[in-house]
Design a protein around this motif. Structure first.
Motif, PDB file in Angstrom:
ATOM      1  N   SER A 143       0.834  -1.211   0.000  1.00  0.00           N
ATOM      2  CA  SER A 143       0.000   0.000   0.000  1.00  0.00           C
ATOM      3  C   SER A 143       0.867   1.258   0.000  1.00  0.00           C
ATOM      4  CB  SER A 143      -0.937  -0.007   1.208  1.00  0.00           C
ATOM      5  OG  SER A 143      -0.210  -0.139   2.421  1.00  0.00           O
TER       6      SER A 143
ATOM      7  N   LEU B 157      -0.855  -6.706  -7.445  1.00  0.00           N
ATOM      8  CA  LEU B 157      -1.059  -6.079  -8.749  1.00  0.00           C
ATOM      9  C   LEU B 157       0.193  -6.266  -9.596  1.00  0.00           C
ATOM     10  CD1 LEU B 157      -2.781  -2.813  -7.483  1.00  0.00           C
ATOM     11  CD2 LEU B 157      -3.882  -4.738  -8.626  1.00  0.00           C
TER      12      LEU B 157
ATOM     13  N   GLU C  52      -5.421   1.027 -10.691  1.00  0.00           N
ATOM     14  CA  GLU C  52      -5.408   1.204  -9.243  1.00  0.00           C
ATOM     15  C   GLU C  52      -4.685   2.484  -8.847  1.00  0.00           C
ATOM     16  OE1 GLU C  52      -6.297   0.611  -5.322  1.00  0.00           O
ATOM     17  OE2 GLU C  52      -7.128  -0.352  -7.109  1.00  0.00           O
TER      18      GLU C  52
ATOM     19  N   GLU D  81      -7.040   5.207  -9.069  1.00  0.00           N
ATOM     20  CA  GLU D  81      -7.992   5.144  -7.962  1.00  0.00           C
ATOM     21  C   GLU D  81      -7.363   5.650  -6.666  1.00  0.00           C
ATOM     22  OE1 GLU D  81     -11.763   4.247  -6.269  1.00  0.00           O
ATOM     23  OE2 GLU D  81     -11.030   4.637  -8.296  1.00  0.00           O
TER      24      GLU D  81
ATOM     25  N   ALA E  26      -4.384   4.160  -0.471  1.00  0.00           N
ATOM     26  CA  ALA E  26      -4.284   2.837  -1.092  1.00  0.00           C
ATOM     27  C   ALA E  26      -4.843   1.794  -0.137  1.00  0.00           C
ATOM     28  CB  ALA E  26      -2.825   2.518  -1.423  1.00  0.00           C
TER      29      ALA E  26
ATOM     30  N   CYS F 207      -5.055  -2.404   0.144  1.00  0.00           N
ATOM     31  CA  CYS F 207      -4.463  -3.601  -0.465  1.00  0.00           C
ATOM     32  C   CYS F 207      -4.775  -4.854   0.341  1.00  0.00           C
ATOM     33  CB  CYS F 207      -2.951  -3.434  -0.591  1.00  0.00           C
ATOM     34  SG  CYS F 207      -2.460  -2.020  -1.590  1.00  0.00           S
TER      35      CYS F 207
ATOM     36  N   HIS G  35      -2.470  -8.352  -0.519  1.00  0.00           N
ATOM     37  CA  HIS G  35      -1.500  -8.148  -1.599  1.00  0.00           C
ATOM     38  C   HIS G  35      -0.112  -8.686  -1.249  1.00  0.00           C
ATOM     39  CE1 HIS G  35      -3.692  -4.852  -4.091  1.00  0.00           C
ATOM     40  NE2 HIS G  35      -4.546  -5.704  -3.562  1.00  0.00           N
TER      41      HIS G  35
END
Length: 262
Positions: A141, A171, A180, A183, A190, A192, A195
């Motif tokens: 993140s 990602l 992303e 976004e 962020a 996540c 992730h």
């Protein structure tokens, strides 16, 4: 400085020895240092002895090699993020007390996020980051926040890959990462889930100094239905830290954080 045979200066070889150490490898045998630095054992032994004499390296009771305290002293004296870390600690401590999970501060270093501060507690959800540890910008993140606000050239280089993956949710494809990042800029943080580790969610916000993003402030929380709610206190903490970095802004930032977390 004259260069030894092989074309590398003594300083270059010393840097290679220091680079042999990492967040997970803080103590090494002489042969491990030699292998990691890609230097002959005799050369490594000579340089380690000299660097130890100056306090840049040290040897433990088993004659293993570790970074010396003088290296830490010099690094602290010259650290470009010293003021940032000092300003962040109060806000990280307040945030940590409220949410009860790991908080961390990362800065952009090359094409990675370098974590310069971290607070955690027993029982916190798994967190792979360590102080002075690094992660790829696409994976965490904090990395996504820094990449979203990075110069265009750097962002495009990272987007072209290769993109490292830790879980099926990382990602690691250009189109998904590009979407992303847009976004992240739109919503201001962020988010996540899973992730880096399936059990953890990373949340991070940009830290501004003036109009420039200088760091990412993040949380690592359990990967469950309550994770999204942690974004609100984190956003407030990021705003407060940004105000603290401005002249005469610390008190204002503290008021914003405390009023928002009640």
């Amino acid at each position: 400085m004259a260069e030894p045979s092989g074309g590398e200066s003594v300083i270059t070889r010393a840097v290679r020895i220091l680079d042999a150490f990492g967040p997970e490898t803080t103590v090494l045998s002489l042969s491990e240092v030699s292998r990691r630095a890609r230097l002959p054992l005799a050369t490594t032994a000579r340089l380690v002895k000299e660097m130890t004499r100056h306090g840049l390296l040290d040897r433990d009771e088993h004659r293993r090699v570790l970074i010396g305290t003088r290296m830490w002293e010099l690094a602290e004296r010259a650290s470009p993020v010293k003021d940032l870390r000092e300003a962040a600690l109060q806000h990280m401590g307040d945030l940590h007390a409220v949410v009860g999970h790991s908080t961390q501060l990362g800065v952009l270093e090359g094409e990675e996020v370098l974590f310069v501060e971290r607070l955690t507690a027993p029982g916190s959800v798994v967190n792979v980051t360590k102080i002075a540890g690094r992660l790829p910008l696409n994976a965490s993140s904090a990395g996504l926040v820094l990449l979203a606000h990075a110069p265009d050239g750097l962002r495009e280089r990272v987007l072209r890959g290769p993109l490292r993956s830790y879980t099926p949710h990382t990602l690691d494809r250009e189109a998904a990462l590009r979407a992303e990042l847009a976004e992240v800029r739109r919503r201001g943080f962020a988010f996540c889930p899973g992730h880096i580790h399936p059990e953890a969610t990373g949340v991070a916000v940009p830290v501004y100094r003036g109009r420039r993003v200088v760091a990412a402030l993040g949380l690592v929380v359990p990967n469950d239905e309550e994770a999204w709610a942690f974004s609100r206190p984190l956003v407030l903490a990021g705003l407060a830290l940004g105000r603290a970095l401005e002249p005469n802004g610390a008190r204002t930032g503290e008021r914003v954080l405390r009023s928002g977390l009640r």
